[in-house]
Scaffold this active site. Structure first.
Site, mmCIF file in Angstrom:
data_model
loop_
_atom_site.group_PDB
_atom_site.id
_atom_site.type_symbol
_atom_site.label_atom_id
_atom_site.label_comp_id
_atom_site.label_asym_id
_atom_site.label_seq_id
_atom_site.Cartn_x
_atom_site.Cartn_y
_atom_site.Cartn_z
ATOM 1 N N LYS A 121 0.855 -1.184 0.000
ATOM 2 C CA LYS A 121 0.000 0.000 0.000
ATOM 3 C C LYS A 121 0.892 1.235 0.000
ATOM 4 O O LYS A 121 1.608 1.487 0.979
ATOM 5 C CB LYS A 121 -0.913 0.016 1.234
ATOM 6 C CG LYS A 121 -2.034 -1.003 1.182
ATOM 7 C CD LYS A 121 -3.029 -0.795 2.308
ATOM 8 C CE LYS A 121 -4.186 -1.780 2.208
ATOM 9 N NZ LYS A 121 -5.204 -1.575 3.262
ATOM 10 N N GLU A 139 -6.820 5.616 2.762
ATOM 11 C CA GLU A 139 -6.128 4.614 3.556
ATOM 12 C C GLU A 139 -4.693 5.077 3.797
ATOM 13 O O GLU A 139 -4.109 5.767 2.958
ATOM 14 C CB GLU A 139 -6.138 3.257 2.842
ATOM 15 C CG GLU A 139 -7.526 2.660 2.702
ATOM 16 C CD GLU A 139 -7.500 1.275 2.088
ATOM 17 O OE1 GLU A 139 -6.537 0.528 2.356
ATOM 18 O OE2 GLU A 139 -8.430 0.941 1.348
ATOM 19 N N ALA A 141 2.509 -5.982 3.530
ATOM 20 C CA ALA A 141 1.842 -6.956 4.406
ATOM 21 C C ALA A 141 2.001 -8.358 3.849
ATOM 22 O O ALA A 141 1.676 -8.610 2.683
ATOM 23 C CB ALA A 141 0.357 -6.617 4.537
ATOM 24 N N PHE A 157 1.280 -12.044 2.863
ATOM 25 C CA PHE A 157 0.057 -12.748 2.502
ATOM 26 C C PHE A 157 -0.193 -13.913 3.453
ATOM 27 O O PHE A 157 0.740 -14.542 3.948
ATOM 28 C CB PHE A 157 0.160 -13.294 1.075
ATOM 29 C CG PHE A 157 -0.400 -12.385 0.023
ATOM 30 C CD1 PHE A 157 -0.396 -11.019 0.185
ATOM 31 C CD2 PHE A 157 -0.924 -12.900 -1.155
ATOM 32 C CE1 PHE A 157 -0.906 -10.169 -0.775
ATOM 33 C CE2 PHE A 157 -1.443 -12.079 -2.134
ATOM 34 C CZ PHE A 157 -1.435 -10.698 -1.948
ATOM 35 N N LEU A 158 -1.461 -14.198 3.679
ATOM 36 C CA LEU A 158 -1.839 -15.409 4.396
ATOM 37 C C LEU A 158 -1.577 -16.611 3.489
ATOM 38 O O LEU A 158 -1.384 -16.443 2.277
ATOM 39 C CB LEU A 158 -3.313 -15.347 4.778
ATOM 40 C CG LEU A 158 -3.687 -14.309 5.836
ATOM 41 C CD1 LEU A 158 -5.205 -14.184 5.928
ATOM 42 C CD2 LEU A 158 -3.102 -14.672 7.176
ATOM 43 N N ASP A 161 -14.058 1.424 9.755
ATOM 44 C CA ASP A 161 -14.285 0.763 8.463
ATOM 45 C C ASP A 161 -14.242 -0.754 8.547
ATOM 46 O O ASP A 161 -13.786 -1.422 7.623
ATOM 47 C CB ASP A 161 -13.230 1.257 7.459
ATOM 48 C CG ASP A 161 -13.552 0.859 6.029
ATOM 49 O OD1 ASP A 161 -14.738 0.893 5.663
ATOM 50 O OD2 ASP A 161 -12.621 0.521 5.282
ATOM 51 N N GLU A 189 -12.640 -12.001 8.556
ATOM 52 C CA GLU A 189 -12.411 -13.348 8.012
ATOM 53 C C GLU A 189 -12.014 -14.324 9.108
ATOM 54 O O GLU A 189 -11.490 -13.930 10.153
ATOM 55 C CB GLU A 189 -11.316 -13.322 6.935
ATOM 56 C CG GLU A 189 -11.713 -12.582 5.679
ATOM 57 C CD GLU A 189 -10.676 -12.727 4.577
ATOM 58 O OE1 GLU A 189 -9.835 -13.642 4.645
ATOM 59 O OE2 GLU A 189 -10.712 -11.906 3.632
ATOM 60 N N ASP A 233 -6.937 -5.366 6.742
ATOM 61 C CA ASP A 233 -7.333 -4.050 6.222
ATOM 62 C C ASP A 233 -7.533 -3.021 7.334
ATOM 63 O O ASP A 233 -8.662 -2.701 7.714
ATOM 64 C CB ASP A 233 -8.606 -4.161 5.383
ATOM 65 C CG ASP A 233 -8.403 -4.991 4.129
ATOM 66 O OD1 ASP A 233 -7.263 -5.030 3.632
ATOM 67 O OD2 ASP A 233 -9.377 -5.603 3.652
#
Length: 348
Positions: A43, A64, A147, A149-150, A216, A221, A236
């Site tokens: 980001k 953001e 960030a 990733f999962l 927000d 999840e 997020d």
């Protein structure tokens, strides 16, 4: 061992092979793919540390912040929730590490040189991706959050849930929880909140968001494999830390309405309210290790302490009204042989 992980993460960044845009969303995000096929979400910086969200901005039209993503990861660890994937700040060369590396022609075509001779690009997304909202480097260096990733969905499927206290995302219309003071009673009778620890996890998420000022949280999840015996993933967090001069009390409504909190969370909050373990001090000490430090300006750190006191006041008021045993769920019992995850939430 921790230092080794940091070094590997840094080395991988500078050998990114592909930077496609992430589909959807209100603002541009890039998926960085490394030589070992690992991936991270980038980001880019949109606002400086000192810029506060204008008072007339709606939460869903706010920008953001890359530094909010970084700060959220550190706050999550300090609270001992550990539900935010690792996030680190990085300084990226837009020319060598994005423009010259990408295979995405749509992204490549949005690069241009500004009148100030800085490299800029805007990419494609649902909103705020245009020349008017271009991201510009100095001259081609730009900050951003990266960030991890999962695990791939093929390995660890996830389920997306609508937050029961989701906002209306409408300029005039209110959500049900905003007009019904007994809304929590309805939630507590609805799966998956009628059993297990899911409702208490939502309370953790509520506290986490209030401390950041994040309005927000429309969805969350969980890992599908574990059913309701799982935890909430806090993804997020870019709309946190937008206002240090304002505490958005409506974020605390789930806690106010339900009057429930985990004992482990309550104890951690009480500890972080003590002068020797002050939340703002813990955050400052943790954030100073990030490559882009300072991540938060002092007013945001001070706001954390102020908001923490407000959370504890809400819990205290709940205990006075409902009693300690009703409000504080002893999730530490499993260490003595009892697993609270298999017991439903208490009811009046």
């Amino acid at each position: 061992m921790k230092e080794q992980h940091v070094v590997v993460f840094e080395v991988l960044l500078w050998y990114g092979e592909d930077t496609p845009m992430k589909s959807g969303g209100t603002q541009l995000k890039l998926i960085m793919t490394f030589q070992n096929y690992g991936q991270a979400l980038f980001k880019p910086m949109k606002q400086t540390r000192e810029q506060e969200t204008p008072p007339d901005f709606f939460y869903f039209s706010d920008f953001e912040r890359h530094n909010a993503e970084i700060a959220a990861f550190h706050l999550d660890r300090i609270l001992d929730f550990r539900r935010v994937p690792p996030v680190a700040g990085r300084l990226v060369n837009m020319t060598k590490e994005i423009r010259d590396m990408t295979r995405d022609k749509k992204l490549w075509r949005t690069f241009f040189i500004s009148p100030a001779n800085n490299v800029c690009f805007y990419g494609e997304c649902s909103y705020y991706c245009s020349t008017e909202h271009a991201l510009c480097g100095k001259p081609d260096q730009i900050e951003g959050s990266l960030a991890a990733f999962l695990p791939d969905l093929a390995l660890a499927k996830r389920k997306t849930w609508r937050n029961p206290w989701r906002r209306s995302y409408h300029k005039r219309k209110k959500a049900e929880w905003e007009v019904d003071p007994d809304y929590c009673e309805e939630v507590k009778q609805t799966p998956p909140y009628d059993s297990g620890t899911r409702l208490l996890d939502i309370m953790d998420m509520t506290i986490f968001d209030f401390l950041m000022g994040n309005m927000d949280r429309h969805h969350y999840e969980t890992f599908e494999k574990f059913g309701n015996e799982t935890f909430v993933i806090h993804l997020d967090n870019g709309r946190g830390f937008g206002k240090h001069s304002h505490d958005e009390l409506s974020i605390l409504v789930p806690l106010i309405q339900c009057c429930r909190v985990k004992k482990s969370t309550h104890l951690r909050l009480q500890l972080l309210a003590k002068e020797e373990y002050k939340l703002s001090t813990m955050m400052a000490e943790s954030l100073v290790r990030d490559r882009l430090a300072p991540i938060l300006i002092q007013p945001h750190l001070d706001a954390l302490d102020r908001r923490l006191r407000q959370v504890l006041k809400v819990v205290s008021d709940c205990v006075e009204k409902e009693g300690y045993s009703y409000v504080v769920e002893d999730d530490l019992e499993d260490h003595r042989g009892t697993d609270p995850a298999h017991s439903g939430p208490r009811r009046r």
